[in-house]
Design a protein around this motif. Structure first.
Motif, PDB file in Angstrom:
ATOM      1  N   PRO A  49       0.806  -1.229   0.000  1.00  0.00           N
ATOM      2  CA  PRO A  49       0.000   0.000   0.000  1.00  0.00           C
ATOM      3  C   PRO A  49       0.831   1.266   0.000  1.00  0.00           C
ATOM      4  N   ARG A  50       0.209   2.344  -0.468  1.00  0.00           N
ATOM      5  CA  ARG A  50       0.685   3.685  -0.155  1.00  0.00           C
ATOM      6  C   ARG A  50       0.077   3.983   1.208  1.00  0.00           C
ATOM      7  N   LYS A  51       0.898   4.433   2.160  1.00  0.00           N
ATOM      8  CA  LYS A  51       0.452   4.601   3.544  1.00  0.00           C
ATOM      9  C   LYS A  51       0.341   6.071   3.905  1.00  0.00           C
ATOM     10  N   PHE A  52      -0.758   6.405   4.609  1.00  0.00           N
ATOM     11  CA  PHE A  52      -1.026   7.777   4.992  1.00  0.00           C
ATOM     12  C   PHE A  52      -1.607   7.856   6.402  1.00  0.00           C
ATOM     13  N   GLU A  53      -1.450   9.022   6.981  1.00  0.00           N
ATOM     14  CA  GLU A  53      -2.147   9.386   8.200  1.00  0.00           C
ATOM     15  C   GLU A  53      -3.125  10.495   7.810  1.00  0.00           C
ATOM     16  N   ARG A 103     -10.535  14.124   2.341  1.00  0.00           N
ATOM     17  CA  ARG A 103      -9.506  13.537   3.188  1.00  0.00           C
ATOM     18  C   ARG A 103      -8.185  14.201   2.825  1.00  0.00           C
ATOM     19  N   VAL A 104      -7.518  14.761   3.821  1.00  0.00           N
ATOM     20  CA  VAL A 104      -6.176  15.291   3.621  1.00  0.00           C
ATOM     21  C   VAL A 104      -5.240  14.252   4.217  1.00  0.00           C
ATOM     22  N   LEU A 105      -4.395  13.677   3.366  1.00  0.00           N
ATOM     23  CA  LEU A 105      -3.576  12.531   3.748  1.00  0.00           C
ATOM     24  C   LEU A 105      -2.095  12.879   3.777  1.00  0.00           C
ATOM     25  N   ARG A 106      -1.493  12.682   4.948  1.00  0.00           N
ATOM     26  CA  ARG A 106      -0.046  12.885   5.129  1.00  0.00           C
ATOM     27  C   ARG A 106       0.647  11.559   4.806  1.00  0.00           C
ATOM     28  N   PRO A 107       1.627  11.581   3.903  1.00  0.00           N
ATOM     29  CA  PRO A 107       2.310  10.341   3.535  1.00  0.00           C
ATOM     30  C   PRO A 107       3.202   9.827   4.668  1.00  0.00           C
ATOM     31  N   LEU A 108       3.234   8.518   4.833  1.00  0.00           N
ATOM     32  CA  LEU A 108       4.102   7.915   5.842  1.00  0.00           C
ATOM     33  C   LEU A 108       5.363   7.329   5.228  1.00  0.00           C
ATOM     34  N   TYR A 113       1.766  14.194  -0.437  1.00  0.00           N
ATOM     35  CA  TYR A 113       0.477  14.337   0.222  1.00  0.00           C
ATOM     36  C   TYR A 113      -0.619  14.093  -0.808  1.00  0.00           C
ATOM     37  N   VAL A 114      -1.787  13.694  -0.323  1.00  0.00           N
ATOM     38  CA  VAL A 114      -2.945  13.555  -1.195  1.00  0.00           C
ATOM     39  C   VAL A 114      -4.113  14.298  -0.560  1.00  0.00           C
ATOM     40  N   ILE A 115      -4.708  15.182  -1.346  1.00  0.00           N
ATOM     41  CA  ILE A 115      -5.944  15.841  -0.939  1.00  0.00           C
ATOM     42  C   ILE A 115      -7.039  15.212  -1.794  1.00  0.00           C
ATOM     43  N   MET A 116      -7.861  14.387  -1.152  1.00  0.00           N
ATOM     44  CA  MET A 116      -8.914  13.658  -1.860  1.00  0.00           C
ATOM     45  C   MET A 116     -10.252  14.327  -1.592  1.00  0.00           C
ATOM     46  N   THR A 117     -10.897  14.796  -2.662  1.00  0.00           N
ATOM     47  CA  THR A 117     -12.244  15.324  -2.530  1.00  0.00           C
ATOM     48  C   THR A 117     -13.191  14.392  -3.269  1.00  0.00           C
ATOM     49  N   VAL A 118     -14.365  14.195  -2.677  1.00  0.00           N
ATOM     50  CA  VAL A 118     -15.381  13.327  -3.272  1.00  0.00           C
ATOM     51  C   VAL A 118     -16.617  14.186  -3.517  1.00  0.00           C
TER      52      VAL A 118
END
Length: 164
Positions: A49-53, A103-108, A113-118
């Motif tokens: 996986p790509r891992k995020f917090e 979801r604002v995702l900080r990469p581990l 970073y990923v800013i996911m909007t739905v």
């Protein structure tokens, strides 16, 4: 909360999603590939996986909608500034018509970073793109003069959440 993403064929990812009905997993697809998003307090079942917090979570992830992933590579020196700006600006998107979740995702394990909007549908996303709110938020993803906090150019990926 932890978030994980993995890519694969749509059918393969749907089988993983179906195997874990008690976990929040959402399969999405575009013209190039399929992606499986897993949101959990624990570990994921994905092999690679790509891992995020999660830095920010607004709205409920459902098995429907149009997803936009803003992939933003941030330098180590720029992380604190980027996170502060995102937390203060991205919440304005929740008032937009057709907005479902962010979801604002900080990469581990990387700097991306990923800013996911739905969104309810692509038309809702396009309407937001014409708004002042979009202009304000887009400044956070490298379209302004703060390029020194970004390690390379951000890019956008778009997906549909579907069972078919």
């Amino acid at each position: 909360m932890n978030a994980y993403m993995t890519a694969g064929t749509f059918d393969f990812l749907k089988k993983i999603e179906a195997k874990y009905p008690n976990d929040l997993m959402v399969t999405m697809i575009n013209e190039n590939n399929a992606l499986l998003f897993h949101e959990t307090a624990g570990e994921t079942v994905f092999n690679e996986p790509r891992k995020f917090e999660e830095l920010l979570s607004i709205g409920e992830m459902k098995k429907e909608g149009f997803v936009v992933l803003n992939n933003v590579p941030v330098t180590d020196e720029g992380k604190a500034v980027f996170e502060h700006q995102v937390k203060n600006q991205i919440i304005t998107v929740k008032s937009q018509q057709g907005f479902l979740a962010v979801r604002v995702l900080r990469p581990l394990t990387s700097s991306q970073y990923v800013i996911m909007t739905v969104w309810k549908d692509e038309a809702s996303y396009q309407a937001w793109q014409s708004s002042q709110t979009f202009f304000d938020v887009s400044k956070l993803t490298g379209m302004d003069s703060q390029a020194k906090i970004f390690s390379s150019a951000p890019y956008v990926s778009k997906y549909m959440i579907t069972d078919k």
